[in-house]
Design a protein around this motif. Structure first.
Motif, PDB file in Angstrom:
ATOM      1  N   TYR A 271       0.825  -1.211   0.000  1.00 41.13           N
ATOM      2  CA  TYR A 271       0.000   0.000   0.000  1.00 41.13           C
ATOM      3  C   TYR A 271       0.855   1.256   0.000  1.00 41.13           C
ATOM      4  O   TYR A 271       1.929   1.296   0.620  1.00 41.13           O
ATOM      5  N   GLY A 276      -4.424   4.808  -0.482  1.00 39.00           N
ATOM      6  CA  GLY A 276      -5.255   4.947  -1.676  1.00 39.00           C
ATOM      7  C   GLY A 276      -4.818   4.115  -2.867  1.00 39.00           C
ATOM      8  O   GLY A 276      -5.593   3.911  -3.811  1.00 39.00           O
ATOM      9  N   THR A 277      -3.566   3.633  -2.844  1.00 39.61           N
ATOM     10  CA  THR A 277      -3.001   2.933  -4.005  1.00 39.61           C
ATOM     11  C   THR A 277      -2.346   1.640  -3.554  1.00 39.61           C
ATOM     12  O   THR A 277      -1.747   1.577  -2.479  1.00 39.61           O
ATOM     13  N   LYS A 292       0.491  -0.375 -10.544  1.00 37.39           N
ATOM     14  CA  LYS A 292      -0.270   0.225  -9.450  1.00 37.39           C
ATOM     15  C   LYS A 292      -1.733   0.319  -9.861  1.00 37.39           C
ATOM     16  O   LYS A 292      -2.074   0.384 -11.048  1.00 37.39           O
ATOM     17  N   MET A 293      -2.587   0.325  -8.829  1.00 33.84           N
ATOM     18  CA  MET A 293      -4.031   0.499  -9.050  1.00 33.84           C
ATOM     19  C   MET A 293      -4.636   1.086  -7.784  1.00 33.84           C
ATOM     20  O   MET A 293      -3.986   1.150  -6.733  1.00 33.84           O
ATOM     21  N   GLY A 294      -5.876   1.510  -7.862  1.00 30.75           N
ATOM     22  CA  GLY A 294      -6.577   1.979  -6.677  1.00 30.75           C
ATOM     23  C   GLY A 294      -6.699   0.865  -5.657  1.00 30.75           C
ATOM     24  O   GLY A 294      -6.746  -0.323  -6.015  1.00 30.75           O
ATOM     25  N   ALA A 295      -6.750   1.220  -4.378  1.00 30.06           N
ATOM     26  CA  ALA A 295      -6.770   0.209  -3.319  1.00 30.06           C
ATOM     27  C   ALA A 295      -8.020  -0.671  -3.382  1.00 30.06           C
ATOM     28  O   ALA A 295      -8.037  -1.768  -2.828  1.00 30.06           O
ATOM     29  N   GLY A 298      -9.498  -2.029  -9.818  1.00 24.58           N
ATOM     30  CA  GLY A 298      -9.563  -1.137 -10.974  1.00 24.58           C
ATOM     31  C   GLY A 298      -8.487  -1.458 -11.981  1.00 24.58           C
ATOM     32  O   GLY A 298      -7.793  -2.470 -11.879  1.00 24.58           O
TER      33      GLY A 298
END
Length: 408
Positions: A271, A276-277, A292-295, A298
């Motif tokens: 994280y 948030g990511t 990377k992506m949203g937590a 997505g």
């Protein structure tokens, strides 16, 4: 906790561009003390890469004295630490120290601790934290802790130690592998993967009580735990539905929620500090790269583009840096990327680096590597200029994770 077996020796190498010259006079009374406070403080400060020790030999100074400014200016010290350690009638120790600015000829601070013998190292680390913060304006990380795994013969152990590698305590020992220890944001718990039931299972372990619980024991493989910053959940890699995919699961256990939907291997989640990511490793492009992506899931975006094999992401607490391991030729090298620019620097000359983890002030990285034919823990500054070896005596050392700031 089992008794400490792993003893460490800190060796600092390299020269930084700007290092603050500081003199640490041996504390009055420390020759009769079980811990040499001023030596521990000096080793901490030098390991940070921000300080250079100035010769204080032949001088006597304590927290009650007034320094001879001209003497210390002559020795080119910008700052000066003096103190005392006294054993009290009840067996505890009274530790006092002062920090002075030699250039301005004024005191910068005084502190006093009364502690049992077992806390003397912690007091030395707290003094180093105080000095570091006063002189750099940033929080010191010397009183934090690291976790790591050793393998000796057919035995594995999970250790919790001071940030300099000393004072190691075994949290778990097993004849089966233990991997991927990860600290919770409050420093109270460690998540890790144990193979004691002959398959990978994720546990959460309370460091002070030793109590633990299974969090992920599903069909197939359960691996690569990563705490959310709020401590409420873990991101994990599960193969229960076939391939290895990312899920989140409540920290107390429960039903996992799937984050990635790919035909590839998605693993090693971590994280961002704001929660948030999620950064992770995937071979969806044909070879392992960091995405990377949203937590909450997505569409992932690729982060690493240099090299064909990039794994083991670690994100600095200030959100500026990504550390990871890249295969270069046949070597595994620690890389640091500035996320805002994408600029990448290779910061080691070793060839078997693994498991980077940032200090909570984002200024140092701990990692494992091979040195002189054996595994060792190292710390490095982000520019690679100052490295310190934490040389263990308890088998091969691997998978370090740097814990958060400790509550005072």
């Amino acid at each position: 906790m089992l008794p400490a077996l792993a003893q460490f020796r800190v060796e600092v190498s390299g020269v930084g561009l700007t290092q603050l010259p500081i003199a640490l006079v041996p504390f009055r009374g420390q020759d009769a003390s079980p811990q040499k406070i001023s030596d521990i403080v000096q080793a901490d400060l030098e390991r940070s890469g921000q300080f250079r020790g100035v010769d204080a030999s032949g001088q006597a100074l304590d927290d009650a004295s007034r320094p001879d400014w001209s003497l210390w200016r002559q020795r080119t010290a910008d700052s000066l630490v003096g103190g005392s350690i006294t054993r009290m009638a009840d067996g505890r120790f009274d530790v006092k120290f002062r920090l002075w600015d030699v250039v301005k000829g004024q005191e910068l601070g005084f502190q006093n601790y009364t502690v049992p013998q077992g806390d003397l190292r912690l007091v030395a680390h707290r003094i180093a934290d105080f000095v570091y913060e006063k002189l750099t304006g940033e929080k010191g990380i010397f009183s934090t802790r690291i976790a790591y795994v050793t393998k000796g013969g057919s035995r594995y152990a999970l250790w919790v130690a001071d940030a300099d590698g000393e004072n190691a305590q075994a949290a778990l020992a097993s004849s089966e592998p233990i991997i991927s220890p990860r600290w919770s944001a409050d420093g109270q718990q460690l998540a890790y993967v144990s193979f004691e039931s002959r398959k990978p299972v994720v546990y959460v372990h309370n460091v002070s009580s030793g109590q633990r619980r299974k969090v992920a024991d599903f069909k197939g493989s359960n691996s690569a735990p990563a705490w959310s910053p709020d401590g409420g959940s873990l991101a994990v890699t599960l193969s229960r539905d076939g391939g290895s995919q990312l899920f989140t699961i409540p920290a107390g256990g429960g039903e996992p929620r799937r984050l990635t939907q790919s035909a590839s291997i998605d693993t090693e989640p971590v994280y961002s500090a704001d929660g948030g990511t999620i950064y992770f490793v995937s071979d969806r492009g044909g070879a392992p790269q960091i995405y990377k992506m949203g937590a909450g899931g997505g569409n992932p975006a690729r982060v690493t583009f240099s090299g064909t094999y990039n794994i083991s992401p670690s994100i600095s607490g200030d959100g500026r840096w990504l550390a990871y391991i890249s295969r270069v030729g046949g070597a595994f090298k620690l890389q640091v990327m500035e996320l805002a620019t994408g600029n990448v620097a290779s910061i080691t000359d070793t060839s078997a680096d693994e498991s980077p983890s940032f200090a909570p002030n984002s200024k140092l990285i701990v990692y494992a590597t091979h040195l002189q034919g054996r595994e060792a823990l190292m710390t490095t500054t982000l520019d690679g200029k100052i490295k310190a070896r934490l040389a263990g005596q308890a088998g091969d050392i691997r998978e370090p994770d740097w814990g958060p700031f400790r509550k005072q």
